[in-house]
Design a protein around this motif. Structure first.
Motif, mmCIF file in Angstrom:
data_model
loop_
_atom_site.group_PDB
_atom_site.id
_atom_site.type_symbol
_atom_site.label_atom_id
_atom_site.label_comp_id
_atom_site.label_asym_id
_atom_site.label_seq_id
_atom_site.Cartn_x
_atom_site.Cartn_y
_atom_site.Cartn_z
ATOM 1 N N ALA A 1 0.812 -1.222 0.000
ATOM 2 C CA ALA A 1 0.000 0.000 0.000
ATOM 3 C C ALA A 1 0.844 1.271 0.000
ATOM 4 O O ALA A 1 0.291 2.372 -0.037
ATOM 5 C CB ALA A 1 -0.935 -0.008 1.208
ATOM 6 N N THR A 2 2.157 1.131 0.059
ATOM 7 C CA THR A 2 3.069 2.290 -0.016
ATOM 8 C C THR A 2 4.208 1.900 -0.974
ATOM 9 O O THR A 2 5.348 1.718 -0.568
ATOM 10 C CB THR A 2 3.639 2.643 1.388
ATOM 11 N N LEU B 1 9.167 3.063 -5.071
ATOM 12 C CA LEU B 1 9.824 2.678 -6.327
ATOM 13 C C LEU B 1 9.737 1.169 -6.557
ATOM 14 O O LEU B 1 10.447 0.619 -7.415
ATOM 15 C CB LEU B 1 11.271 3.160 -6.340
ATOM 16 N N GLY B 2 8.900 0.485 -5.786
ATOM 17 C CA GLY B 2 8.510 -0.885 -6.118
ATOM 18 C C GLY B 2 9.475 -1.996 -5.734
ATOM 19 O O GLY B 2 9.263 -3.144 -6.129
ATOM 20 N N LYS B 3 10.501 -1.689 -4.935
ATOM 21 C CA LYS B 3 11.479 -2.745 -4.598
ATOM 22 C C LYS B 3 10.825 -3.883 -3.802
ATOM 23 O O LYS B 3 11.055 -5.059 -4.090
ATOM 24 C CB LYS B 3 12.627 -2.163 -3.755
ATOM 25 N N ASP B 4 10.040 -3.514 -2.799
ATOM 26 C CA ASP B 4 9.413 -4.548 -1.976
ATOM 27 C C ASP B 4 8.361 -5.306 -2.788
ATOM 28 O O ASP B 4 8.259 -6.530 -2.694
ATOM 29 C CB ASP B 4 8.764 -3.922 -0.729
ATOM 30 N N GLU C 1 0.284 3.324 -5.017
ATOM 31 C CA GLU C 1 1.175 4.469 -4.779
ATOM 32 C C GLU C 1 0.380 5.751 -4.988
ATOM 33 O O GLU C 1 -0.278 5.929 -5.999
ATOM 34 C CB GLU C 1 2.393 4.423 -5.711
ATOM 35 N N ARG C 2 0.478 6.621 -3.994
ATOM 36 C CA ARG C 2 -0.291 7.870 -4.021
ATOM 37 C C ARG C 2 0.325 8.910 -4.941
ATOM 38 O O ARG C 2 -0.378 9.658 -5.615
ATOM 39 C CB ARG C 2 -0.329 8.383 -2.581
ATOM 40 N N LEU D 1 5.607 8.752 -9.127
ATOM 41 C CA LEU D 1 6.085 7.399 -8.798
ATOM 42 C C LEU D 1 5.181 6.348 -9.438
ATOM 43 O O LEU D 1 5.660 5.327 -9.948
ATOM 44 C CB LEU D 1 6.142 7.208 -7.278
ATOM 45 N N ASP E 1 -4.719 7.151 -3.079
ATOM 46 C CA ASP E 1 -4.471 7.043 -1.632
ATOM 47 C C ASP E 1 -4.972 5.688 -1.144
ATOM 48 O O ASP E 1 -6.154 5.361 -1.281
ATOM 49 C CB ASP E 1 -5.209 8.178 -0.912
ATOM 50 N N ALA E 2 -4.059 4.927 -0.546
ATOM 51 C CA ALA E 2 -4.407 3.561 -0.118
ATOM 52 C C ALA E 2 -5.473 3.570 0.976
ATOM 53 O O ALA E 2 -6.198 2.584 1.134
ATOM 54 C CB ALA E 2 -3.159 2.843 0.371
ATOM 55 N N ASP F 1 5.158 0.519 4.262
ATOM 56 C CA ASP F 1 6.527 0.991 4.472
ATOM 57 C C ASP F 1 6.510 2.512 4.427
ATOM 58 O O ASP F 1 6.955 3.126 3.458
ATOM 59 C CB ASP F 1 7.442 0.414 3.380
HETATM 60 C C1 LIG Z 1 9.368 4.658 1.913
HETATM 61 S S1 LIG Z 1 8.430 4.736 0.453
HETATM 62 C C2 LIG Z 1 8.167 3.036 0.088
HETATM 63 C C3 LIG Z 1 9.339 2.375 -0.579
HETATM 64 C C4 LIG Z 1 8.977 1.011 -1.103
HETATM 65 N N1 LIG Z 1 8.733 0.075 -0.035
HETATM 66 C C5 LIG Z 1 10.016 0.470 -2.059
HETATM 67 O O1 LIG Z 1 10.378 -0.724 -1.926
HETATM 68 O O2 LIG Z 1 10.449 1.209 -2.975
HETATM 69 C C6 LIG Z 1 6.827 5.192 1.000
HETATM 70 C C7 LIG Z 1 5.858 5.467 -0.148
HETATM 71 O O3 LIG Z 1 4.528 5.407 0.348
HETATM 72 C C8 LIG Z 1 3.736 6.326 -0.358
HETATM 73 N N2 LIG Z 1 2.537 6.570 0.454
HETATM 74 C C9 LIG Z 1 2.480 7.131 1.686
HETATM 75 N N3 LIG Z 1 1.210 7.177 2.122
HETATM 76 C C10 LIG Z 1 0.444 6.615 1.154
HETATM 77 C C11 LIG Z 1 -0.954 6.372 1.026
HETATM 78 N N4 LIG Z 1 -1.813 6.733 1.988
HETATM 79 N N5 LIG Z 1 -1.402 5.778 -0.084
HETATM 80 C C12 LIG Z 1 -0.527 5.396 -1.082
HETATM 81 N N6 LIG Z 1 0.804 5.619 -1.019
HETATM 82 C C13 LIG Z 1 1.288 6.217 0.088
HETATM 83 C C14 LIG Z 1 4.648 7.522 -0.534
HETATM 84 O O4 LIG Z 1 4.232 8.336 -1.617
HETATM 85 C C15 LIG Z 1 5.998 6.842 -0.785
HETATM 86 O O5 LIG Z 1 6.217 6.684 -2.150
#
Ligand SMILES: C[S@@+](CC[C@H](N)C(=O)[O-])C[C@H]1O[C@@H](n2cnc3c(N)ncnc32)[C@H](O)[C@@H]1O
Length: 271
Positions: free
Chosen positions: A100-101, A104-107, A122-123, A127, A159-160, A177
């Motif tokens: 839900a976050t 850049l999609g690594k996880d 991704e909000r 991204l 928004d998730a 995350d």
């Molecule tokens: C730390 S990054 C995540 C990195 C990700 N785990 C990876 O492997 O690349 C957090 C992400 O969560 C997104 N985000 C935060 N709150 C959100 C929400 N309510 N809905 C969707 N995306 C959200 C942010 O825009 C950000 O891109």
């Protein structure tokens, strides 16, 4: 004149000469200008459209700071702790996970490589565009393995907190995350440095938004919610049923809504 958040942050779109149409489409989607040649030289962030796909460069004045791009690549899932925290004792192929976050999609990629079906939310529109582009390229790839990987993934922009309840089928597991400030010094990894530059420096404390996201996630995940945190960071919310600890990262597990999960043996272990 465009006034989206992306344009306020100084994003422009630039392109190879024969990718002009794509550049214009992206600029319209993101609400930012197209800049050719010198026009893109001073922009803090430039989204490049080329035949090889999309990438973003960012700079501070004259100093180029880096380039990011999302690529889906096949590979062994290895012993990635997020896979172990999400899967527990279950067969990966039976799980639908929502990241839900997605960032850049690594996880999301690690989970899909392990055989899970992954919905990446991704909000941030930029991204999300990078994630969609990577998925599109993988779907067009000549290699069947890469197409197979891509077939297990999809990207939703928004928004998730709102989208989670609409995802079908409902997820077994939700992964969160949220951004967290580095505990010492600046971000070392290029991806993390870019996310901080683009999205802004995160807060030390769990924000109301993040707590609300965790609550929504627990309401929809049938099996568990996994929250990724720096090792020493406080929990996002009370009620953690187990944690998997790595060298720098901790995965806090919250039981999902199915009562049966409360009796599932705790298979978490030290990473
Ligand atoms: C730390 S990054 C995540 C990195 C990700 N785990 C990876 O492997 O690349 C957090 C992400 O969560 C997104 N985000 C935060 N709150 C959100 C929400 N309510 N809905 C969707 N995306 C959200 C942010 O825009 C950000 O891109």
């Amino acid at each position: 004149m465009s006034d989206t958040l992306a344009s306020q942050r100084g994003l422009v779109v630039s392109a190879d000469p024969d990718c002009e149409a794509i550049a214009k489409e992206l600029a319209a989607t993101l609400g930012v200008p197209v800049a050719w040649g010198e026009g893109s030289a001073n922009a803090p962030f430039t989204l490049w459209a080329t035949h090889d796909g999309l990438s973003v460069t960012w700079r501070d004045g004259d100093a180029p700071l880096g380039t990011v791009r999302v690529n889906l690549e096949v590979g062994r899932p290895g012993r990635d702790p997020i896979v172990r925290a999400v899967r527990s004792s279950r067969r990966a192929g039976t799980l639908h996970v929502v990241d839900a976050t997605a960032g850049l999609g690594k996880d999301a990629l690690a989970l899909a490589r392990a055989g899970m079906r992954v919905t990446a939310i991704e909000r941030d529109p930029l991204l999300a565009v990078l994630l969609e582009d990577a998925l599109h390229r993988a779907n067009q790839a000549t290699g069947a393995d890469l197409r197979d990987l891509a077939s297990r993934m999809r990207v939703l922009q928004g928004d998730a907190r709102r989208l989670l309840a609409e995802v079908r089928p409902p997820p077994d597991v939700v992964v969160l995350d949220p951004m967290y400030p580095r505990l010492r010094g600046g971000a070392k990894r290029r991806d993390a440095a870019f996310l901080r530059a683009w999205l802004g420096e995160p807060s030390n404390d769990a924000t109301d938004e993040e707590r609300a996201l965790q609550e929504v996630a627990q309401g929809v995940a049938s099996n568990r919610v996994v929250v990724k945190r720096p090792l020493k960071a406080p929990m996002l919310a009370p009620g953690v049923s187990g944690s998997l600890r790595g060298a720098t990262t901790r995965f806090d597990v919250y039981a999902g809504r199915r009562l049966a999960d409360a009796t599932e043996p705790n298979t978490l272990e030290k990473a």
